[in-house]
Design a protein around this motif. Structure first.
Motif, PDB file in Angstrom:
ATOM      1  N   GLN A 170       0.836  -1.211   0.000  1.00 25.56           N
ATOM      2  CA  GLN A 170       0.000   0.000   0.000  1.00 25.56           C
ATOM      3  C   GLN A 170       0.865   1.253   0.000  1.00 25.56           C
ATOM      4  O   GLN A 170       0.590   2.205  -0.726  1.00 25.56           O
ATOM      5  N   GLU A 171       1.901   1.223   0.855  1.00 30.36           N
ATOM      6  CA  GLU A 171       2.748   2.422   0.948  1.00 30.36           C
ATOM      7  C   GLU A 171       3.541   2.625  -0.330  1.00 30.36           C
ATOM      8  O   GLU A 171       3.721   3.757  -0.774  1.00 30.36           O
TER       9      GLU A 171
ATOM     10  N   GLN B  39       2.944   8.010   6.602  1.00 29.54           N
ATOM     11  CA  GLN B  39       1.978   7.173   5.885  1.00 29.54           C
ATOM     12  C   GLN B  39       1.789   5.832   6.588  1.00 29.54           C
ATOM     13  O   GLN B  39       0.676   5.362   6.787  1.00 29.54           O
TER      14      GLN B  39
ATOM     15  N   ALA C  54      -2.598  -0.822  -7.256  1.00 31.08           N
ATOM     16  CA  ALA C  54      -3.187   0.515  -7.205  1.00 31.08           C
ATOM     17  C   ALA C  54      -4.302   0.560  -8.237  1.00 31.08           C
ATOM     18  O   ALA C  54      -4.155   0.036  -9.340  1.00 31.08           O
TER      19      ALA C  54
ATOM     20  N   ALA D 200       2.625   1.754  -3.316  1.00 33.43           N
ATOM     21  CA  ALA D 200       1.689   2.261  -4.328  1.00 33.43           C
ATOM     22  C   ALA D 200       1.433   3.738  -4.079  1.00 33.43           C
ATOM     23  O   ALA D 200       1.408   4.551  -5.006  1.00 33.43           O
ATOM     24  N   HIS D 201       1.263   4.063  -2.812  1.00 29.88           N
ATOM     25  CA  HIS D 201       0.970   5.443  -2.463  1.00 29.88           C
ATOM     26  C   HIS D 201       2.139   6.358  -2.812  1.00 29.88           C
ATOM     27  O   HIS D 201       1.958   7.530  -3.150  1.00 29.88           O
TER      28      HIS D 201
ATOM     29  N   ARG E  44      -6.539   4.300  -5.334  1.00 27.32           N
ATOM     30  CA  ARG E  44      -6.495   3.617  -4.043  1.00 27.32           C
ATOM     31  C   ARG E  44      -5.852   2.254  -4.301  1.00 27.32           C
ATOM     32  O   ARG E  44      -5.650   1.887  -5.466  1.00 27.32           O
ATOM     33  N   THR E  45      -5.576   1.502  -3.256  1.00 26.21           N
ATOM     34  CA  THR E  45      -5.128   0.127  -3.472  1.00 26.21           C
ATOM     35  C   THR E  45      -6.257  -0.818  -3.091  1.00 26.21           C
ATOM     36  O   THR E  45      -7.100  -0.494  -2.251  1.00 26.21           O
TER      37      THR E  45
END
Lengths: 610, 325
Positions: A26-27, A176, A406, A29-30, A228-229
């Motif tokens: 997630q991180e 994050q 993502a 991708a962010h 978003r993921t």
């Protein structure tokens, strides 16, 4: 700048490996990286701690736009114990880095992993790879000395300690991760505080250890939009819910617990409302038949399962074919036959999807190619089911189900409209309502109980055209078989023209795939094309009926290779439908293709035809 | 006032001449008429078997589904359409053999629907094999030397599965059957009605003891809420409870009177168990058990919503998004 990095997390299934991997994904991708993930966990919930059978793995690749798969050999292997190292010791590049939790390499863990007495597995790691060993247990218990948590609970924070270390290595913003932790542990102040603290300690340790900050990793250049993921099963569930709402229909899901389909049930139940009913049935059969009942009553009805559960639904699918009611049947494929490999991925149910019902019972079959594509494919499957009054099989697999990506999510307003064939009222000519009178596309009207003047009976028996009354007359049977086949063939009106991923329209080799192998085939093709190899990649979303323009496209290539995670099922279909002398590239190990395997297949075939 | 004929469809009824199903259909159509049922809101759902042809003969909505699965179909239909009046039609093979799992789960959930189980102790449509209610020793096409399987007692099975309503009736007693159907229809929950039905082709006379004029009085025990259990010619006999053991007593001898007999209380779970198991020469007919329990689809509808998003767009966005410019 590295174009991509592969990190493999491995540890005991109680170590929170999947959570750690998903959080990191997630991180990443962010941070703007392209990310693909792969979960490799045991079917056992808690296999004996420290044992080889209890090892859970999570692999992810992050980087620039060249990332299409979870990657093959890892750059970084995070191992929480000796068993994890033993299982994945050959999954690392020779120049790769091992991050080892040394407390998981003590004598007891070494013995559990099957190392000989006196053998120091950590020494074995050091002898082979660049290694950073940290006693994570000691670190977290020191950090949490004032915490009210039990020893066991403190021990469970190890994964966020490791994430702290990794976030330092890859220079991900701490904040994050911390907000992830805050959401994750919102319900327990003590757990929240402890995980935040060990995360910080892990991060700080990175600065003092001999771990150098990793080289910067390329970022993707995604299309502008909101992101978003999410994981595949989640995307699939959202696609179904979106379709119901756009079609202005109530939603019904009938399910029964089974790996790896259960997460669809779990996701849907988090979106429950008055017009979204989620039903855990007594068995797979009831899950499917209850969905048919809901469809008869006017809902967008869905059932989902895997492996043996799909076999149990075969009879119900036949009923849905005969009743001509909309129904989406989701199959999250796993290794078979029988119980087989519940947590592993395979594409071995294609023939079952096409032909696994008695009688001539055609159903459109769609396949999701990736986590985010599962949303679009589920939406389209539901749209076809409703607009064509037919059960539809939606194929996914264990890999797609659990992989995170993502997602550039759409605006609801931009999704295609879905219309139903609901009649307004009884026929104006005063004749009785004819439930099987079809429109030009072969679609019958979807009258539902409660509609005045439209009372009618439907059933699984042979029927007369139009009225649907019982008929065993030879010509009536032939007419209904033909009408249902025609209706399913007309589903092709929803297809986009067939086109290769790279835009090529001819060449030496064409790699054809379907479903969850998309990323592997795309990555292999891109790498080969960058080396000047004449290869293209075509990926099918609609596996039945096959697109009509498929044959001409295949014939424009010197050799067609059908790559799939089975012994050649799409291959047979393509050969019989197009008469193209296609060859198979097959793997049935419960694992996705590696790029090298596909490259090798292309090279071999390329040499043969020269 | 509507009549039974108004509820008959235009389809030819295709049961064997003399089949008990004709009477059951007639009583069912009559009950629909008496209820002034709205054909547009009534749905008859069946499985497979002779009995399960019934939806085709009723001029309402109907589904002739697959073998044993009608309770599952009805569960999905009732959960999504609690506004509809749904009936289940099934048989002994359909409900108790291939569909046994669905039946017991429907009953434990208490989905609102009368379940009309036509019990003829034989597989009729497949031409005469022994069924889960065939007796030990029953000779059929698939048990030429006699069945050895212990039969189910359907009422006991249903009660064990958590049924909130149990009734037994018979094809040859139209009035009794209509009363049972009315009660079942009025029950808030799953209403299990076992209907003895004569298969005159493969198991003729199976229930003669409960329908022939000369035998009926001594075998047919009518149970009526608040009334003593009396039967026999001119109510010559009664049923008393000796502890938990039911005993037949002769009321003409002067030792016992109707006042000594077991007063039927259809809300008594323990006594319902005794009635449900009473499966010998004398068998109870009527409503054996009727209690209130939450109706499944109402409980489901009362569950709190879990969706926190107020629109699809919010649902798509989830908890955490970022924007790429």
């Amino acid at each position: 700048m590295k174009s991509e990095v592969v990190v493999l997390f491995a540890g005991d299934s109680g170590d929170g490996i999947q959570l750690m991997g998903n959080a990191f994904a997630q991180e990443a991708a962010h941070e703007g990286h392209a990310v693909r993930t792969f979960s490799d966990f045991p079917a056992e919930i808690r296999a004996p701690q420290g044992s080889l059978s209890g090892v859970s793995g999570f692999k992810l690749q992050f980087g620039g736009d060249s990332v299409h798969t979870p990657g093959d050999q890892a750059d970084v292997l995070v191992v929480m114990n000796a068993a994890a190292y033993k299982k994945y010791q050959n999954a690392l590049k020779p120049e790769g880095l091992v991050l080892a939790n040394s407390s998981g390499f003590d004598g007891r863990n070494a013995a559990l992993a099957g190392y000989a007495p006196g053998e120091d597995p950590l020494e074995a790691v050091r002898a082979k790879y660049r290694t950073v060993a940290v006693d994570v247990r000691k670190q977290v218990s020191a950090a949490l000395v004032e915490s009210s948590l039990s020893t066991k609970e403190r021990d469970r924070t190890k994964n966020f300690f490791v994430l702290g270390l990794l976030s330092w290595m890859y220079q991900f913003p701490q904040e994050q991760f911390k907000s992830f932790i805050r959401r994750k542990f919102a319900k327990s102040e003590a757990l929240l505080a402890a995980n935040l603290l060990v995360f910080e300690v892990g991060h700080a340790l990175g600065e003092t250890l001999e771990v150098s900050a990793a080289a910067p990793v390329a970022k993707a250049k995604p299309a502008p939009g909101q992101y978003r993921t999410l994981v595949g099963n989640q995307a699939l569930a959202l696609g179904l819910l979106a379709a119901a709402e756009k079609a202005n229909l109530p939603f019904f899901f009938g399910g029964y617990p089974i790996t790896p389909a259960s997460d669809i049930l779990h996701e849907l139940v988090r979106h429950r409302r008055a017009d979204r009913i989620v039903f855990q049935a007594e068995d797979e059969i009831a899950a499917a038949v209850a969905a048919i009942g809901a469809a008869y009553g006017g809902s967008l009805a869905v059932t989902a399962s895997s492996g043996p559960g799909i076999s149990l639904k075969a009879e119900a699918m036949g009923l849905a074919v005969a009743l001509e009611l909309p129904l989406v049947v989701v199959n999250i494929q796993r290794g078979g036959p029988s119980t087989g490999l519940p947590t592993k991925t395979e594409q071995s149910d294609l023939m079952q999807a096409l032909y696994g019902r008695h009688g001539e019972a055609p159903m459109p079959v769609l396949a999701a190619r990736s986590a985010t594509d599962a949303f679009d494919t589920a939406y389209l499957a539901a749209r076809i089911a409703v607009e064509c009054m037919t059960p539809v099989l939606l194929l996914s697999d264990g890999f797609v189900a659990n992989s995170a990506e993502a997602w550039k999510f759409p605006s609801a307003a931009d999704l295609p409209e879905i219309t139903t064939s609901r009649p307004d009222g009884p026929p104006a000519d005063g004749n009785p309502f004819a439930p099987y009178r079809r429109d030009a596309n072969g679609v019958r009207p979807w009258a539902v109980p409660g509609q005045v003047g439209l009372a009618h009976r439907i059933g699984g028996l042979g029927k007369e055209p139009d009225s649907g009354n019982i008929s065993y007359a030879p010509q009536d049977h032939a007419a209904q078989v033909a009408a249902r086949a025609h209706k399913v063939n007309r589903v092709r009106r929803y297809y986009e023209p067939s086109a290769c991923e790279c835009g090529a329209t001819e060449g030496e080799i064409l790699l054809v795939g379907w479903g969850g192998t998309y990323g592997s085939l795309k990555a292999a093709t891109e790498s080969l094309r960058s080396e000047g190899v004449s290869v293209a990649h075509l990926h099918l979303r609609h596996v039945f009926p096959l697109p009509e323009d498929l044959g001409p496209l295949l014939r424009a290539f010197g050799r067609v290779l059908v790559a799939e995670l089975n012994s050649g099922q799409l291959l047979q279909l393509i050969r019989s439908e197009t008469l193209v002398d296609a060859r198979g590239v097959n793997k049935v190990q419960g694992l996705p293709f590696t790029t090298d395997e596909l490259r090798e297949a292309v090279f071999q075939n390329s040499a043969q035809i020269r | 006032m509507a009549t039974a004929n108004d509820y008959a469809s235009d389809q030819d009824v295709r049961w064997c001449p003399g089949c008990g199903d004709y009477s059951i259909l007639k009583q069912f159509l009559t009950v629909l008429a008496q209820l002034d049922a709205d054909p547009d809101r009534t749905v008859v759902v069946s499985g497979i078997g002779c009995s399960s042809r019934m939806p085709y003969y009723v001029n309402t909505y109907g589904v002739h589904s697959i073998h044993g699965r009608a309770p599952a179909l009805v569960t999905g239909l009732r959960m999504t359409r609690p506004d509809l009046d749904v009936w289940v039609v099934t048989g002994d093979g359909d409900a108790l053999s291939i569909g046994g799992n669905h039946l017991i789960h429907l009953l434990r959930r208490n989905v609102k629907a009368p379940i009309l189980l036509f019990n003829n102790e034989i597989y009729g449509l497949t031409k005469g094999q022994y069924s889960p209610t065939s007796g030990v020793g029953q000779r059929t096409k698939s048990s030429p030397t006699g069945a050895v399987d212990e039969p189910f007692v359907p009422t006991a099975l249903a009660l064990g599965a958590g049924a909130t309503f149990l009734a037994r009736s018979i094809d040859r007693d139209p009035e009794h059957l209509r009363t049972a159907l009315h009660r079942a229809h009025g029950h808030a929950g799953s209403a299990f009605v076992e209907i003895y039905q004569n298969c005159n082709v493969f198991h003729d006379g199976a229930f003669d003891a409960f329908s022939n004029k000369e035998d009926k009085a001594v075998h047919f025990l009518p149970v009526v809420h608040g009334q003593p259990l009396l039967f026999g010619p001119n109510q010559s006999h009664g049923m008393v409870l000796d502890g938990l053991v039911p005993r037949t007593v002769d009321l003409t001898e002067g030792t016992w009177s109707a006042n000594d007999c077991w007063i039927h209380d259809e809300t008594d779970r323990v006594k319902a168990g005794i009635l449900a198991e009473m499966h010998g020469e004398v068998r109870p007919f009527g409503v054996l058990y009727a209690v209130q329990r939450p109706v499944y689809e109402e409980s489901v509808a009362a569950l709190p919503p879990t969706e926190t998003a107020s629109s699809l767009d919010e649902m798509f966005a989830g908890q955490r998004t970022w924007e790429v410019l």
